[in-house]
Structure formats: C-alpha cells, structure tokens
Design a protein around this motif. Sequence first.
Motif, PDB file in Angstrom:
ATOM      1  N   LEU A  67       0.832  -1.209   0.000  1.00 34.70           N
ATOM      2  CA  LEU A  67       0.000   0.000   0.000  1.00 34.70           C
ATOM      3  C   LEU A  67       0.864   1.256   0.000  1.00 34.70           C
ATOM      4  CD1 LEU A  67      -2.942   1.055   0.124  1.00 34.70           C
ATOM      5  CD2 LEU A  67      -2.729   1.053   2.617  1.00 34.70           C
ATOM      6  N   ASP A  68       1.972   1.228   0.717  1.00 35.97           N
ATOM      7  CA  ASP A  68       2.877   2.385   0.748  1.00 35.97           C
ATOM      8  C   ASP A  68       3.444   2.698  -0.629  1.00 35.97           C
ATOM      9  OD1 ASP A  68       2.615   2.791   3.516  1.00 35.97           O
ATOM     10  OD2 ASP A  68       4.254   1.401   3.967  1.00 35.97           O
ATOM     11  N   LEU A  69       3.628   1.654  -1.459  1.00 33.24           N
ATOM     12  CA  LEU A  69       4.210   1.867  -2.786  1.00 33.24           C
ATOM     13  C   LEU A  69       3.306   2.724  -3.668  1.00 33.24           C
ATOM     14  CD1 LEU A  69       6.207  -0.285  -1.806  1.00 33.24           C
ATOM     15  CD2 LEU A  69       6.033  -1.375  -4.061  1.00 33.24           C
ATOM     16  N   PHE A  70       2.010   2.767  -3.367  1.00 29.06           N
ATOM     17  CA  PHE A  70       1.097   3.628  -4.128  1.00 29.06           C
ATOM     18  C   PHE A  70       1.440   5.102  -3.942  1.00 29.06           C
ATOM     19  CE2 PHE A  70      -1.333  -0.235  -4.167  1.00 29.06           C
ATOM     20  CZ  PHE A  70      -2.251  -0.136  -5.204  1.00 29.06           C
ATOM     21  N   ASP A  71       2.094   5.429  -2.839  1.00 31.29           N
ATOM     22  CA  ASP A  71       2.480   6.807  -2.533  1.00 31.29           C
ATOM     23  C   ASP A  71       1.264   7.735  -2.539  1.00 31.29           C
ATOM     24  OD1 ASP A  71       4.305   8.744  -1.806  1.00 31.29           O
ATOM     25  OD2 ASP A  71       4.857   9.265  -3.865  1.00 31.29           O
ATOM     26  N   GLY A  72       0.132   7.212  -2.056  1.00 31.78           N
ATOM     27  CA  GLY A  72      -1.071   8.017  -1.931  1.00 31.78           C
ATOM     28  C   GLY A  72      -1.932   8.081  -3.176  1.00 31.78           C
ATOM     29  N   ARG A  73      -1.486   7.480  -4.274  1.00 31.60           N
ATOM     30  CA  ARG A  73      -2.251   7.543  -5.518  1.00 31.60           C
ATOM     31  C   ARG A  73      -3.185   6.336  -5.650  1.00 31.60           C
ATOM     32  NH1 ARG A  73       3.050   9.078  -6.649  1.00 31.60           N
ATOM     33  NH2 ARG A  73       3.205  11.347  -6.868  1.00 31.60           N
ATOM     34  N   ARG A  74      -4.063   6.387  -6.628  1.00 32.85           N
ATOM     35  CA  ARG A  74      -5.095   5.353  -6.784  1.00 32.85           C
ATOM     36  C   ARG A  74      -4.538   4.079  -7.428  1.00 32.85           C
ATOM     37  NH1 ARG A  74     -10.780   5.229  -7.844  1.00 32.85           N
ATOM     38  NH2 ARG A  74     -11.398   3.118  -7.202  1.00 32.85           N
ATOM     39  N   GLN A  75      -3.586   4.222  -8.337  1.00 33.18           N
ATOM     40  CA  GLN A  75      -3.088   3.071  -9.082  1.00 33.18           C
ATOM     41  C   GLN A  75      -1.579   2.910  -8.898  1.00 33.18           C
ATOM     42  OE1 GLN A  75      -5.878   2.336 -12.835  1.00 33.18           O
ATOM     43  NE2 GLN A  75      -4.596   4.128 -13.122  1.00 33.18           N
ATOM     44  N   LEU A  76      -1.128   1.656  -9.073  1.00 32.54           N
ATOM     45  CA  LEU A  76       0.289   1.338  -8.913  1.00 32.54           C
ATOM     46  C   LEU A  76       0.698   0.354 -10.005  1.00 32.54           C
ATOM     47  CD1 LEU A  76       3.000   1.161  -7.265  1.00 32.54           C
ATOM     48  CD2 LEU A  76       1.914  -0.720  -5.990  1.00 32.54           C
TER      49      LEU A  76
END
Length: 260
Positions: A67-76
């Motif tokens: 979840l942290d890898l999303f860096d606050g964004r919706r998609q990864l």
Amino acid sequence: MKLQDVKLNPGIVSPEEWEAARQQLLLKEKELTRARDALTAERRRMPWVAVEKEYEFDGPDGKASLLDLFDGRRQLIVYRAFFEPGVVGWPEHACVGCSMVADQVAHVAHLNARDTTLAFASRAPQTDIERLKARMGWQFIPWYTITDGFDKDFGVDEWHGTNAFIRDGDRVFRTYFINSRGDEQMGNTWNYLDITALGRQEEWEDSPEDYPQTPPYEWWNWHDEYGNHEASAKVLEQVRRGRAAGQAAGDAKTERKGKD
C-alpha cells in the motif's frame, strides 16, 4: 554476414508512388490502432483479484508495505527488475534487458498526474540500488527491495514482468499483468496507462460508466510544472487554441471534398 553485404532495396519509386504506398499501409496502421483501443477497453473491464497477503519492501525511507508503494495515488504499476546476486552484471549493472526497460521509462510525473505510481522492485539492497540509479541516471524511478514472496506470488520470481494494481481505500487489488514481449512496449507513458484499470482517463476512451475522464491533451504539462496552476493555464490555452485550429482545418477539408 555483414550488414553492408545484405541487399537492402525493396524498390525505388517516385515520391507520388511512395506516398500512395504509405497511404495503403496507413489504413492498416489505423486498423491496428482501433484494435488496440478495443483491447484496452476490454482490459478496463477485466475483473480484479483482492491482494489479501501483507508484503514488506525496503525503500529509501525504510520499510514499506505494498500500500505504501502507491504513494497516496489510486493506481500502482510494479516492474520486477532483476538486479541482485547471480544476475549477469552484478553488482555494477542490472540485467541488460531490465536496464533497457529502465532506460526507456518516461518521466514518472506524467503518470503521477493520472493518479498512477510506477515503481521498480528487485532483491538488491537499497545501497546497491541507489548506487545503480546514480550511475545509470535512473534517480527519478522509485525502486524498492523485495524482502518476501512478492515476486513468486505475482509471477516474477524467475522472469521479468509488470503488475498493475488499484486500491480502494486501504484495500489493494491486482488488475493486470504482462511479461515477456509484452514488456517490450513499456516505458512510454501511454502504454503504462493502457495496462491500468482506469486507462488514460480521457473522454474518447470506451470505459465503464463513472470512470474518471477528462478532455484529451488538456491535462498534459511539463514534467516540472504539474501543480503550477499558472503554467497549467497557459498550456490549456495553447492546447484549446490548437484544437480549434485543427477542427477548422478538418471542417474546411470536408467542405472541399463535398464540392469536388
């Protein structure tokens, strides 16, 4: 056989004949473009699978969850790059193919503007990753260390591949996966967006109802000016002026054809 020994002459023609041949091929290229658009529309309707397992990575700022890898964004989007002991080139270089992919990555600010984060993941320690990024000019690519079974669980423990994820609050879902020759196209902003659940998020796309969409071109900006409202306003003005001119030219061309 050397290249200079190969006969490279499919035919020499006049400019008019060359243009006629190009127009014939252009028809097929447009068919391919429409087929690709239809395929990405199907991809946006793919079912998702929930990621129930907890994963832990090492990052430049310490421990990080998926979840942290999303860096606050919706998609990864996560690309599994092979940089670790046992890989040819270690410790000076990553896998040569993975390095070619990294060399092609467009500035990630454009993906970020579409609420999408790109990250690379390898098993090398962060100290080696940071050294590699500095040597190769890849500082703008977020790059994490895999510390558990993430690579095996997502089909990238023995071969490179790109996984796409989306989140709903704190819940993470896997939405798509490509590898092998599918990875050859990666690096381009558009191709990355095309494998995501939300796509390019532009109004011309065939997407499910209520998916986020904005007019094409109008969200574009210089990679160092996203968030600068004054710069964005100037870009938007130029884009709209250019689109209006293009529309006027198209209307004039249609009118001329009608008189012929």
